[in-house]
Design a protein around this motif. Structure first.
Motif, PDB file in Angstrom:
ATOM      1  N   PRO A  70       0.796  -1.233   0.000  1.00 48.07           N
ATOM      2  CA  PRO A  70       0.000   0.000   0.000  1.00 48.07           C
ATOM      3  C   PRO A  70       0.832   1.289   0.000  1.00 48.07           C
ATOM      4  N   ASP A  71       1.957   1.292   0.700  1.00 45.96           N
ATOM      5  CA  ASP A  71       2.743   2.531   0.785  1.00 45.96           C
ATOM      6  C   ASP A  71       3.473   2.877  -0.519  1.00 45.96           C
ATOM      7  N   ALA A 113       1.865   2.268  -3.632  1.00 45.94           N
ATOM      8  CA  ALA A 113       0.858   2.266  -4.694  1.00 45.94           C
ATOM      9  C   ALA A 113       0.867   3.550  -5.517  1.00 45.94           C
ATOM     10  N   PRO A 148      -1.024  -6.927   3.312  1.00 48.29           N
ATOM     11  CA  PRO A 148      -1.892  -6.032   2.549  1.00 48.29           C
ATOM     12  C   PRO A 148      -1.229  -5.654   1.225  1.00 48.29           C
ATOM     13  N   SER A 202      -1.871  -3.594  -2.872  1.00 48.86           N
ATOM     14  CA  SER A 202      -2.650  -2.675  -3.698  1.00 48.86           C
ATOM     15  C   SER A 202      -2.471  -3.067  -5.161  1.00 48.86           C
TER      16      SER A 202
END
Length: 285
Positions: A164-165, A167, A235, A237
């Motif tokens: 996510p960081d 994306a 997680p 993305s």
């Protein structure tokens, strides 16, 4: 009947001393002419009878049996839900689709279980006959002159997948140019000349490598990526679409005569909703 009467009559005439030699000669010529005509007629009838018997033989008796088609259960065992991932009751989308198609065409087949790199080599050497591919995986959509392809079976989208960081840094597919990208060994990527491939053996290994930050991004199909993200509890993305296109069956050009029956089977199965039913059955993996 006519021939027998002529023979009887001839014998009686020959025995008679009143018949002149001239009459005997003329009658003999007439007898031989009639006999030849009858024999020719019998020959024609015999020939017609033989031809009729030959024509009545079953049409398939002169046809060669269909060749056994060799198909590799595509991808790695980690390409959930498309490739074979070890469950015989749920062998994967490709396995279920190809079985339906081949049952419809009536072609005998044999499955093989080669890893992607070995499968590609076997295909080029003519030891495999067909597999699933997408033109969107190849530069300019060109799979090579040595192959022919069927009509589209269903669509598939691959993504640039990140943590996510990261994306926002890869919101466009061209952002991967010049970067190290996690890829599966033996797979084709249309723009692989623009980035550095970091090959792993499977999709699961890519997600595990992403979790350990061995690279910033990988290229994976969306359902596959999410499945392994859940397994590894990481997680992810789907930062951007990398490729999107139709899945087709790629066939060696020597077997191009199969295309009409394959296309007919595919269109019928789509029309009957059977392809969509298979896809939906794997929605929840």
């Amino acid at each position: 009947m006519v021939l027998c009467c002529m023979i009887t009559f001839t014998k009686s005439v020959v025995k008679s001393s009143l018949v002149s030699p001239v009459f005997t000669f003329i009658y003999g010529q007439l007898f031989m002419t009639l006999t030849r005509g009858i024999l020719r007629h019998l020959f024609r009838l015999t020939a017609i009878a033989i031809l009729a018997v030959c024509a009545a033989q079953p049409a398939f008796s002169s046809q060669e049996p269909k060749a056994v088609l060799r198909y590799n259960l595509g991808g790695t065992q980690s390409w959930v839900p498309y490739g074979y991932f070890g469950d015989p009751d749920r062998p994967g989308i490709f396995a279920e689709v190809i079985e339906l198609i081949l049952q419809r065409t009536g072609d005998p087949y044999q499955f093989y279980y080669y890893p992607p790199k070995r499968a590609g080599k076997a295909f080029k050497e003519g030891r495999l006959d067909l597999d699933f591919m997408s033109p969107s995986w190849f530069k300019n959509g060109d799979m090579g002159d040595e192959y022919v392809t069927t009509t589209t079976i269903f669509s598939l989208t691959e993504y640039v997948v990140t943590l996510p960081d990261n994306a926002s840094r890869y919101s466009k597919p061209e952002c991967i140019e010049g970067k190290r990208v996690g890829t599966v060994a033996g797979y084709n990527y249309y723009d692989e000349d623009k980035f550095t491939r970091v090959d792993f053996l499977s999709e699961s290994a890519l997600v595990e490598g992403l979790k350990k930050r061995r690279f910033d991004m990988v290229i994976l199909e969306g359902i596959t990526a999410q499945y392994w993200a859940n397994v590894y509890k990481v997680p992810i993305s789907l930062a951007s679409v990398h490729s999107q296109g139709g899945i087709v069956i790629r066939i060696r050009k020597q077997l191009s005569y199969l295309l009409p029956e394959f296309n007919s089977a595919i269109e019928a199965l789509k029309r009957e909703g059977k392809i969509e039913k298979i896809l939906q059955s794997y929605d929840g993996i």
